[in-house]
Design an enzyme around this catalytic site. Structure first.
Site, PDB file in Angstrom:
ATOM      1  N   GLU A  76       4.794  -0.496  -6.678  1.00 15.74           N
ATOM      2  CA  GLU A  76       3.774   0.241  -5.935  1.00 15.74           C
ATOM      3  C   GLU A  76       4.208   0.300  -4.468  1.00 15.74           C
ATOM      4  OE1 GLU A  76      -0.124  -0.217  -7.218  1.00 15.74           O
ATOM      5  OE2 GLU A  76      -1.056   0.170  -5.268  1.00 15.74           O
ATOM      6  N   ASN A  96      -2.333  -5.398  -7.526  1.00 16.37           N
ATOM      7  CA  ASN A  96      -3.096  -4.691  -8.556  1.00 16.37           C
ATOM      8  C   ASN A  96      -2.529  -5.153  -9.895  1.00 16.37           C
ATOM      9  OD1 ASN A  96      -4.601  -3.106  -6.690  1.00 16.37           O
ATOM     10  ND2 ASN A  96      -2.792  -1.828  -6.399  1.00 16.37           N
ATOM     11  N   LYS A 143      -6.427 -10.108  -5.261  1.00 15.88           N
ATOM     12  CA  LYS A 143      -7.110  -8.920  -4.733  1.00 15.88           C
ATOM     13  C   LYS A 143      -8.328  -8.723  -5.621  1.00 15.88           C
ATOM     14  CE  LYS A 143      -6.440  -3.902  -4.127  1.00 15.88           C
ATOM     15  NZ  LYS A 143      -5.455  -2.794  -4.069  1.00 15.88           N
ATOM     16  N   GLU A 178     -10.750  -1.567  -4.488  1.00 18.53           N
ATOM     17  CA  GLU A 178     -10.050  -0.449  -5.127  1.00 18.53           C
ATOM     18  C   GLU A 178     -10.033  -0.615  -6.652  1.00 18.53           C
ATOM     19  OE1 GLU A 178      -6.292  -0.326  -2.991  1.00 18.53           O
ATOM     20  OE2 GLU A 178      -7.221   0.838  -1.389  1.00 18.53           O
ATOM     21  N   ARG A 238      -7.172 -12.153  -0.625  1.00 14.35           N
ATOM     22  CA  ARG A 238      -7.007 -11.008   0.294  1.00 14.35           C
ATOM     23  C   ARG A 238      -8.360 -10.487   0.783  1.00 14.35           C
ATOM     24  NH1 ARG A 238      -4.430  -6.516  -1.547  1.00 14.35           N
ATOM     25  NH2 ARG A 238      -3.066  -6.181   0.224  1.00 14.35           N
ATOM     26  N   ARG A 241     -15.285   2.010   7.149  1.00 13.63           N
ATOM     27  CA  ARG A 241     -14.318   1.160   6.453  1.00 13.63           C
ATOM     28  C   ARG A 241     -13.715   0.098   7.371  1.00 13.63           C
ATOM     29  NH1 ARG A 241      -9.101   3.567   3.162  1.00 13.63           N
ATOM     30  NH2 ARG A 241      -7.859   1.678   3.197  1.00 13.63           N
ATOM     31  N   LYS A 287      -5.089  -8.158   6.581  1.00 16.79           N
ATOM     32  CA  LYS A 287      -4.149  -7.150   7.073  1.00 16.79           C
ATOM     33  C   LYS A 287      -4.192  -7.097   8.594  1.00 16.79           C
ATOM     34  CE  LYS A 287      -3.908  -4.202   3.005  1.00 16.79           C
ATOM     35  NZ  LYS A 287      -3.793  -2.849   2.428  1.00 16.79           N
ATOM     36  N   ASP A 331      -5.534   0.131   7.170  1.00 21.77           N
ATOM     37  CA  ASP A 331      -4.513   0.009   6.144  1.00 21.77           C
ATOM     38  C   ASP A 331      -3.127   0.397   6.647  1.00 21.77           C
ATOM     39  OD1 ASP A 331      -3.390  -0.444   3.729  1.00 21.77           O
ATOM     40  OD2 ASP A 331      -4.133   1.365   2.758  1.00 21.77           O
ATOM     41  N   GLU A 363       4.956   2.308   3.932  1.00 16.48           N
ATOM     42  CA  GLU A 363       4.055   3.242   3.244  1.00 16.48           C
ATOM     43  C   GLU A 363       3.583   4.376   4.152  1.00 16.48           C
ATOM     44  OE1 GLU A 363       0.674   1.338   1.469  1.00 16.48           O
ATOM     45  OE2 GLU A 363      -0.251   3.223   0.892  1.00 16.48           O
TER      46      GLU A 363
HETATM   47  C1  BDP Z   1      -2.775   0.213   0.296  1.00 16.96           C
HETATM   48  C2  BDP Z   1      -1.914   0.812  -0.735  1.00 16.96           C
HETATM   49  C3  BDP Z   1      -2.258   0.393  -2.123  1.00 16.96           C
HETATM   50  C4  BDP Z   1      -2.437  -1.101  -2.194  1.00 16.96           C
HETATM   51  C5  BDP Z   1      -3.468  -1.545  -1.207  1.00 16.96           C
HETATM   52  C6  BDP Z   1      -3.603  -3.043  -1.106  1.00 16.96           C
HETATM   53  O1  BDP Z   1      -1.983   2.211  -0.610  1.00 16.96           O
HETATM   54  O2  BDP Z   1      -1.229   0.851  -2.957  1.00 16.96           O
HETATM   55  O3  BDP Z   1      -2.795  -1.508  -3.469  1.00 16.96           O
HETATM   56  O4  BDP Z   1      -3.096  -1.121   0.072  1.00 16.96           O
HETATM   57  O5  BDP Z   1      -3.140  -3.598  -0.100  1.00 16.96           O
HETATM   58  O6  BDP Z   1      -2.042   0.231   1.470  1.00 16.96           O
HETATM   59  O7  BDP Z   1      -4.173  -3.684  -1.966  1.00 16.96           O
END
Ligand code: BDP
Length: 680
Positions: A160, A203, A283, A287, A320, A337, A361, A366, A394
């Site tokens: 990913e 994930n 996590k 999401e 996380r 957000r 983070k 993000d 990314e």
């Molecule tokens: C985002 C990404 C996603 C990740 C998510 C994460 O787009 O693919 O799963 O963060 O950190 O930046 O969990």
């Protein structure tokens, strides 16, 4: 392939007098003790010195050897544990000393075998960078106990957000058969002082849920063995719903005793295979991932239950904080957000077990090219924290554009949170030093894959190297890191060092200038996040926006009239962000909605800044190509070609960014460029 060895190429020393002096100093070696980690150190010293000097040091007894390396007390020449360096630096479990007095042996000594390995790599680096080793008095200890890499690798071999090939761990639903590449990787990690790795995606899908099942644990153990030999502890990302999906239970409720028992039994089994298993990365409730919210529990309940399962074995939970409602209603400004992580976690401060660390983070959104630092760093005083960075690019060009991220990370690490008054750095909130926490550190999402050069873009190796350096020493400077990386990777040619370090150090600024302006972020294609898309997320449920209309742009996050996000910071930081005039230009649109005609501190209007930075940014991207071309023949041919291809693409792609962004804002605002340049 030239790029495979990264910064461990150990170029032959060309300066003959220097080589002679190194040879005299490194004629023979004694390393008391035997273990896999010491063997790795021994091999590294021997191979590295042979490559650089033409001859490996001969084995000798400790009384006669010119290099003596080992754990304190394992030989009289290594001294006792109390040894501290000139500056009285405290040596923790991973720290080391490197000493040499006039005509004495070179002593590499540490409290642990892992420390000896780090000393070996540091000593080699002295030679790689042409330092004098006539007299040595180095004492060094890492600022962070946990220095971790997170892989987002899936068992089908995909990664990913991976831009450098496929997984080095998994292929077609299984572990790879040959572990030699993983061994080479472990070596790279140790060489920059990294000591922890999680190998699967946060994930966690069905296949990876099984990583903690008995049929896959022997493979997990094989990989853990490889890492252990280089002092790296293995972690796994786990699926919060594993008790249901793997255990067949009816629930994953953290307060259900059966669930807790299931995890305790799992932990016990894992430790039978991997005695020094690091722990779980989680996590949850993010999401579409399962988590404690499903059962009406909070994240302290969720994390503590796993922590209790791991505690008897010495493991930790890395939990996380990337938790937000990804299906929020974009019209509801209160669900900003940026606020989410703090709103979820701050009320839980002090309620997490000692073996839980919250992984936060660097920014509240993000990994955008520019974000403020997350207010959670320094916002929680009674909870272990880790700062999470993203090495994989990314949102910063996906390893096709050059973007040396160390300067960006430095800004986050050096950020003053004011949590304990002035000088309360985010790096110290993360390390634990600010609040006397035992666990702390940095974690980052890997940018490596099975590409022959590991990172796709040959210069993206600098980001991996730089992360390791900062995880050890957040005070290291971005330009020093760049220069030493170049020297170790490409050798000592001054032209290469000058050109490449300039390119690296300017690259973040260049990338930022032709992409989204003034901290607004997110003007990218949805899903894959590559390339410009002016409204791609604007009206999407994922809830990220720039709010551009015909009058102005930006997100009002003030207390006075917006989402109130600014109040999550300590004063005076919060006041600065709240104030339109005091807010730094580069973050203006993150905190404020302003008319296009608003004047920045720089004296320019917002709209003119957008035009200028995009024209200049695209020109500077084109110059990167020209500068790289000046190095043909001075860097290895394959590396030259691989990078060149990318610089050609970057120059073209930067124009696309420039044109889409400028045109969009011209059409929205109706205000022409003051310099009359063509905007479509
Ligand atoms: C985002 C990404 C996603 C990740 C998510 C994460 O787009 O693919 O799963 O963060 O950190 O930046 O969990």
């Amino acid at each position: 392939e030239e790029g495979y060895a990264c910064w461990l190429r150990y170029h032959a020393v060309e300066d003959e007098p220097l080589r002679q002096s190194y040879l005299r100093a490194c004629a023979s070696i004694a390393m008391p003790g035997a273990s896999t980690v010491l063997d790795a150190a021994r091999r590294e010293l021997s191979d590295g010195l042979r490559a650089m000097l033409g001859t490996a040091p001969a084995p000798a007894s400790a009384e006669d050897a010119s290099i003596v390396a080992g754990v304190f007390g394992s030989d009289p020449r290594l001294g006792a544990k109390s040894l501290t360096g000139a500056e009285g630096v405290r040596l923790d479990e991973d720290g080391f000393v490197i000493r040499r007095s006039i005509d004495g042996p070179i002593v590499l000594a540490a409290n642990t075998e892992r420390g000896v390995l780090y000393a070996a790599f540091r000593f080699l680096k002295l030679l790689q960078t042409g330092a004098s080793i006539e007299r040595l008095d180095v004492t060094d200890s890492p600022a962070n106990r946990l220095r971790m890499i997170n892989h987002w690798d899936n068992m089908d071999g995909s990664i990913e957000r991976g831009y450098a090939g496929r997984s080095i761990f998994f292929r077609d639903g299984r572990f790879v058969e040959h572990l030699s590449r993983i061994r080479d990787y472990a070596r790279l990690l140790a060489s920059v002082g990294l000591n922890a790795v999680s190998i699967n995606n946060v994930n966690v899908h069905a296949a990876e849920t099984r990583l903690i099942a008995e049929d896959l644990l022997p493979d997990v153990a094989r990989v853990a063995d490889v890492f252990r030999a280089y002092g790296v502890r293995l972690f796994l990302s786990v699926n919060y719903a594993a008790p249901i999906e793997l255990g067949g239970l009816a629930t994953a409720d953290p307060l259900d005793p059966e669930v807790a028992e299931w995890w305790a039994e799992r932990a016990e089994t894992i430790y039978r295979y991997v005695p020094d298993f690091g722990g779980f990365v989680v996590k949850a409730d993010s999401e579409f991932r399962p988590g404690p919210f499903t059962y009406g529990r909070n994240h302290a309940d969720g994390a503590n239950m796993l922590a209790d399962a791991l505690a008897p074995h010495g493991g930790i939970v890395v939990w996380r904080c990337f938790v937000y409602n990804c299906l929020q209603d974009w019209r509801d400004r209160k669900t900003d957000r940026a606020r989410a992580a703090y709103d979820h976690f701050k009320p839980l401060d002090g309620r997490f077990r000692d073996n839980v660390a919250l992984q936060i983070k660097n920014g509240p959104m993000d990994f955008q090219v520019r974000e403020p630092v997350s207010p959670l760093l320094g916002g929680m005083t009674n909870t272990n924290q880790l700062m999470e960075l993203q090495i994989t690019q990314e949102y910063t060009g996906q390893q096709r554009h050059l973007c040396y991220l160390v300067p960006q990370w430095k800004e986050a690490l050096d950020f003053d949170t004011y949590a304990r008054g002035e000088g309360s750095l985010a790096s110290e909130a993360a390390s634990g030093a600010l609040f006397d926490r035992l666990i702390g550190g940095l974690a980052a999402v890997s940018n490596i894959g099975d590409d022959p050069n590991w990172t796709g873009h040959p210069l993206a190796q600098a980001n991996f190297y730089g992360f390791g350096r900062l995880a050890w020493d957040p005070r290291a400077a971005a330009d020093d890191i760049a220069r030493e990386w170049i020297r170790m990777t490409f050798g000592g040619d001054p032209q290469v060092i000058r050109v490449v370090s300039d390119m690296l150090l300017q690259s973040w600024d260049i990338y930022e200038s032709y992409t989204a302006p003034l901290g607004v972020g997110w003007m990218v294609n949805p899903n894959h996040h590559y390339g410009p898309n002016v409204d791609g997320y604007e009206y999407a449920k994922w809830g990220t926006y720039h709010f551009a209309d015909r009058q102005g742009i930006g997100v009002d996050r003030t207390v006075a009239s917006g989402t109130g996000y600014t109040s999550q910071y300590h004063s005076p930081r919060s006041d600065r962000y709240e104030s339109l005039s005091a807010c730094p230009d580069e973050l203006l649109l993150f905190f404020h909605h302003v008319p296009y005609t608003h004047l920045l501190a720089s004296g320019k209007s917002v709209i003119q800044h957008i035009y200028d930075s995009h024209f200049e940014g695209a020109d500077r991207a084109a110059e990167l190509l020209a500068r790289w071309d000046s190095l043909q023949g001075a860097v290895p041919e394959a590396t030259f070609r691989e990078a060149r291809e990318r610089f050609v693409h970057q120059a073209e792609h930067a124009k696309e960014w420039r044109d889409q962004i400028n045109t969009y804002f011209y059409r929205k605002s109706g205000i022409p460029d003051a310099h009359g340049r063509t905007i479509y």
